[in-house]
Design a protein around this motif. Structure first.
Motif, PDB file in Angstrom:
ATOM      1  N   VAL A  21       0.836  -1.201   0.000  1.00 30.86           N
ATOM      2  CA  VAL A  21       0.000   0.000   0.000  1.00 30.86           C
ATOM      3  C   VAL A  21       0.871   1.251   0.000  1.00 30.86           C
ATOM      4  O   VAL A  21       0.630   2.209  -0.741  1.00 30.86           O
ATOM      5  CB  VAL A  21      -0.958  -0.011   1.210  1.00 30.86           C
ATOM      6  CG1 VAL A  21      -1.648   1.344   1.363  1.00 30.86           C
ATOM      7  CG2 VAL A  21      -2.004  -1.100   1.043  1.00 30.86           C
ATOM      8  N   LEU A  22       1.917   1.263   0.830  1.00 33.56           N
ATOM      9  CA  LEU A  22       2.814   2.420   0.880  1.00 33.56           C
ATOM     10  C   LEU A  22       3.554   2.614  -0.438  1.00 33.56           C
ATOM     11  O   LEU A  22       3.846   3.744  -0.838  1.00 33.56           O
ATOM     12  CB  LEU A  22       3.813   2.261   2.023  1.00 33.56           C
ATOM     13  CG  LEU A  22       3.225   2.318   3.442  1.00 33.56           C
ATOM     14  CD1 LEU A  22       4.303   2.043   4.476  1.00 33.56           C
ATOM     15  CD2 LEU A  22       2.569   3.669   3.705  1.00 33.56           C
ATOM     16  N   ALA A  23       3.864   1.499  -1.124  1.00 30.97           N
ATOM     17  CA  ALA A  23       4.561   1.572  -2.409  1.00 30.97           C
ATOM     18  C   ALA A  23       3.609   1.735  -3.592  1.00 30.97           C
ATOM     19  O   ALA A  23       4.046   1.717  -4.740  1.00 30.97           O
ATOM     20  CB  ALA A  23       5.413   0.319  -2.614  1.00 30.97           C
TER      21      ALA A  23
ATOM     22  N   LEU B 237      10.794 -10.403   0.084  1.00 29.54           N
ATOM     23  CA  LEU B 237      11.084  -9.051   0.563  1.00 29.54           C
ATOM     24  C   LEU B 237      12.564  -8.882   0.893  1.00 29.54           C
ATOM     25  O   LEU B 237      13.130  -7.791   0.718  1.00 29.54           O
ATOM     26  CB  LEU B 237      10.234  -8.736   1.799  1.00 29.54           C
ATOM     27  CG  LEU B 237       8.720  -8.649   1.560  1.00 29.54           C
ATOM     28  CD1 LEU B 237       8.002  -8.337   2.863  1.00 29.54           C
ATOM     29  CD2 LEU B 237       8.383  -7.610   0.502  1.00 29.54           C
ATOM     30  N   PHE B 238      13.189  -9.957   1.362  1.00 31.99           N
ATOM     31  CA  PHE B 238      14.632  -9.902   1.643  1.00 31.99           C
ATOM     32  C   PHE B 238      15.419  -9.670   0.362  1.00 31.99           C
ATOM     33  O   PHE B 238      16.367  -8.867   0.340  1.00 31.99           O
ATOM     34  CB  PHE B 238      15.073 -11.203   2.313  1.00 31.99           C
ATOM     35  CG  PHE B 238      16.558 -11.318   2.521  1.00 31.99           C
ATOM     36  CD1 PHE B 238      17.192 -10.607   3.532  1.00 31.99           C
ATOM     37  CD2 PHE B 238      17.327 -12.135   1.702  1.00 31.99           C
ATOM     38  CE1 PHE B 238      18.560 -10.703   3.722  1.00 31.99           C
ATOM     39  CE2 PHE B 238      18.694 -12.237   1.877  1.00 31.99           C
ATOM     40  CZ  PHE B 238      19.315 -11.519   2.895  1.00 31.99           C
ATOM     41  N   LEU B 239      15.046 -10.353  -0.718  1.00 28.97           N
ATOM     42  CA  LEU B 239      15.734 -10.166  -1.995  1.00 28.97           C
ATOM     43  C   LEU B 239      15.550  -8.743  -2.515  1.00 28.97           C
ATOM     44  O   LEU B 239      16.492  -8.132  -3.024  1.00 28.97           O
ATOM     45  CB  LEU B 239      15.215 -11.181  -3.017  1.00 28.97           C
ATOM     46  CG  LEU B 239      15.533 -12.656  -2.733  1.00 28.97           C
ATOM     47  CD1 LEU B 239      14.862 -13.561  -3.757  1.00 28.97           C
ATOM     48  CD2 LEU B 239      17.038 -12.893  -2.723  1.00 28.97           C
TER      49      LEU B 239
ATOM     50  N   TYR C 102      15.978   4.993 -12.144  1.00 32.07           N
ATOM     51  CA  TYR C 102      16.266   3.607 -12.510  1.00 32.07           C
ATOM     52  C   TYR C 102      16.100   2.625 -11.355  1.00 32.07           C
ATOM     53  O   TYR C 102      15.535   1.550 -11.540  1.00 32.07           O
ATOM     54  CB  TYR C 102      17.691   3.510 -13.069  1.00 32.07           C
ATOM     55  CG  TYR C 102      17.898   4.331 -14.318  1.00 32.07           C
ATOM     56  CD1 TYR C 102      17.365   3.927 -15.536  1.00 32.07           C
ATOM     57  CD2 TYR C 102      18.596   5.532 -14.279  1.00 32.07           C
ATOM     58  CE1 TYR C 102      17.536   4.686 -16.682  1.00 32.07           C
ATOM     59  CE2 TYR C 102      18.780   6.302 -15.420  1.00 32.07           C
ATOM     60  CZ  TYR C 102      18.236   5.876 -16.622  1.00 32.07           C
ATOM     61  OH  TYR C 102      18.402   6.636 -17.752  1.00 32.07           O
ATOM     62  N   VAL C 103      16.553   2.981 -10.169  1.00 29.25           N
ATOM     63  CA  VAL C 103      16.475   2.049  -9.042  1.00 29.25           C
ATOM     64  C   VAL C 103      15.054   1.977  -8.493  1.00 29.25           C
ATOM     65  O   VAL C 103      14.498   0.887  -8.293  1.00 29.25           O
ATOM     66  CB  VAL C 103      17.463   2.459  -7.924  1.00 29.25           C
ATOM     67  CG1 VAL C 103      17.332   1.512  -6.733  1.00 29.25           C
ATOM     68  CG2 VAL C 103      18.889   2.454  -8.456  1.00 29.25           C
TER      69      VAL C 103
ATOM     70  N   ILE D 194      12.352  -1.224  -7.857  1.00 27.00           N
ATOM     71  CA  ILE D 194      11.890  -1.616  -6.523  1.00 27.00           C
ATOM     72  C   ILE D 194      10.366  -1.743  -6.520  1.00 27.00           C
ATOM     73  O   ILE D 194       9.811  -2.725  -6.005  1.00 27.00           O
ATOM     74  CB  ILE D 194      12.348  -0.587  -5.474  1.00 27.00           C
ATOM     75  CG1 ILE D 194      13.872  -0.563  -5.376  1.00 27.00           C
ATOM     76  CG2 ILE D 194      11.752  -0.907  -4.107  1.00 27.00           C
ATOM     77  CD1 ILE D 194      14.412   0.548  -4.490  1.00 27.00           C
ATOM     78  N   ILE D 195       9.690  -0.749  -7.111  1.00 25.95           N
ATOM     79  CA  ILE D 195       8.227  -0.762  -7.140  1.00 25.95           C
ATOM     80  C   ILE D 195       7.714  -1.962  -7.929  1.00 25.95           C
ATOM     81  O   ILE D 195       6.794  -2.672  -7.492  1.00 25.95           O
ATOM     82  CB  ILE D 195       7.695   0.550  -7.748  1.00 25.95           C
ATOM     83  CG1 ILE D 195       8.142   1.749  -6.913  1.00 25.95           C
ATOM     84  CG2 ILE D 195       6.176   0.512  -7.834  1.00 25.95           C
ATOM     85  CD1 ILE D 195       7.715   1.727  -5.486  1.00 25.95           C
ATOM     86  N   SER D 196       8.283  -2.202  -9.096  1.00 21.33           N
ATOM     87  CA  SER D 196       7.827  -3.348  -9.896  1.00 21.33           C
ATOM     88  C   SER D 196       8.126  -4.672  -9.201  1.00 21.33           C
ATOM     89  O   SER D 196       7.334  -5.616  -9.283  1.00 21.33           O
ATOM     90  CB  SER D 196       8.473  -3.307 -11.280  1.00 21.33           C
ATOM     91  OG  SER D 196       9.874  -3.482 -11.197  1.00 21.33           O
TER      92      SER D 196
END
Length: 408
Positions: free
Chosen positions: A48-50, A160-162, A192-193, A197-199
């Protein structure tokens, strides 16, 4: 993740529930619903936050006020992301050499579109996602499946760790690669980063759904095997129930892939471009070692691993479902029943499984199976050869025309 229990009895009528208080079915449903939310709590909150999941998926946040607040947060966040991508293009990307400039520009544009698609799906599914979760809980309860919270939490923690490891390494290497120039590092990270992360967080939900489908299909196959080979008189009604459950899982697989299809196509396009760009930069680094620092080498290896991992994961979890379907089909193909009615039900089950409804096809052409990696590698080889030819031609023309600047 799910273990098979004895099917529950039929739920009482609503009038009896009103007179006698909550029935055992409603109490079990409420307990299962709470248990599922407790298991997925951190994933749902982070999503939700992302902006990769609607706020209505959280308990206690179904009203219009929370939805408007989340919509405002998505608009502000995407506006900042698009603005940072624009300044990255104007201040940094446009000043790179010809080939790198084009590839980075296309890659950044793909990320901008991909993030917009994720946010659009998040908003469109604000009313549907809670109903899907309720339907999953209700289906598992009626069929006697029990959620293995510990195993599910381990799966989520691993994913989530990855994502966390990639985030930390990408940020550190990006700052190092930009020679600790804060403004350039912030623009690069945002352009780029951050979209990766979002995807990645969005696809954690996708992996979890596919993993759950595969686990349920495994239980269907195990239950079917017990009914056909370990029961003296196999029951037609039970085999029919397993067949309908398998059909529901197949349709749900198609729904999941259809929901994520645009995101999957954009993921493949972005990964394909960045994968070939990194390979090209590796080639340039080998050709001219002074061009590439240790930070750049580590950064290129990280991006290669990340893109290969994302594409492989999408194909792997779809392949896992297909493997469970193949096991069930093999089991049914070896069954020979004495009763005509029972054999007809088994044959109907086999015909259903052999019917191709294209549940693993996205974009109308991409079949989500591990064999697709071969096609990607062939396409990458052709594209990489094109990049080499373009680079050699560009360098030759740059040297032949006085005043032109060669690669730096």
């Amino acid at each position: 993740m799910w273990s098979l229990r004895r099917p529950l009895t039929k739920r009482p009528k609503p009038k009896a529930w009103l007179k006698e208080g909550p029935s055992s079915y409603h109490l079990q449903y409420a307990e299962r619903f709470r248990q599922l939310h407790d298991t997925l709590h951190w994933l749902l909150l982070i999503s939700v936050l992302a902006n990769t999941a609607p706020i209505t998926i959280l308990p206690g946040c179904p009203n219009r006020f929370y939805r408007l607040v989340h919509l405002l947060w998505m608009i502000v966040w995407y506006g900042n992301f698009a603005l940072a991508s624009y300044f990255e293009f104007v201040l940094v990307t446009i000043h790179r050499v010809s080939l790198n400039r084009y590839l980075n520009s296309i890659e950044s544009a793909v990320y901008v579109i991909h993030i917009f698609v994720i946010l659009l799906l998040t908003w469109q599914w604000r009313n549907c996602v809670p109903k899907v979760i309720e339907a999953i809980v209700r289906s598992d309860l009626e069929r006697g499946y029990t959620l293995d919270g510990r195993k599910t939490k381990r799966f989520i923690k691993l994913q989530l760790f990855l994502v966390g490891i990639f985030t930390c390494l990408a940020v550190v290497l990006d700052i190092w690669g930009q020679n600790f120039l804060i403004h350039k590092s912030l623009l690069s990270i945002n352009s780029y980063v951050l979209p990766n992360i979002i995807s990645s967080l969005s696809f954690v939900q996708y992996y979890l759904l596919l993993q759950g489908i595969a686990w349920r299909q495994r239980r269907v196959t195990e239950s079917l095997e017990r009914e056909l080979f370990h029961v003296l008189r196999p029951r037609k009604a039970e085999i029919q129930r397993f067949r309908l459950h398998h059909a529901d899982l197949t349709n749900f697989t198609r729904l999941v892939n259809r929901t994520f299809q645009y995101s999957i196509v954009l993921l493949f396009v972005g990964c394909f471009l960045n994968f070939n760009l990194v390979l090209f930069l590796v080639y340039q680094g080998i050709e001219n070692p002074t061009m590439t620092s240790h930070a750049k080498w580590l950064q290129m290896l990280l991006w290669l691993a990340m893109h290969i991992g994302k594409v492989s994961s999408v194909l792997y979890f779809n392949q896992k479902i297909q493997h469970e379907q193949s096991k069930c089909l093999t089991l049914l193909s070896g069954v020979s029943c004495s009763g005509n009615d029972l054999q007809e039900t088994v044959n109907h089950f086999v015909l259903q499984m052999r019917t191709n409804i294209r549940q693993h096809v996205v974009g109308g052409v991409i079949v989500l199976e591990l064999k697709f990696l071969t096609a990607l590698l062939v396409a990458s080889a052709d594209f990489f050869i094109f990049l080499l030819q373009y680079d050699i031609t560009y360098e030759a023309l740059s040297k032949s025309v006085p005043g032109n600047i060669t690669k730096n």
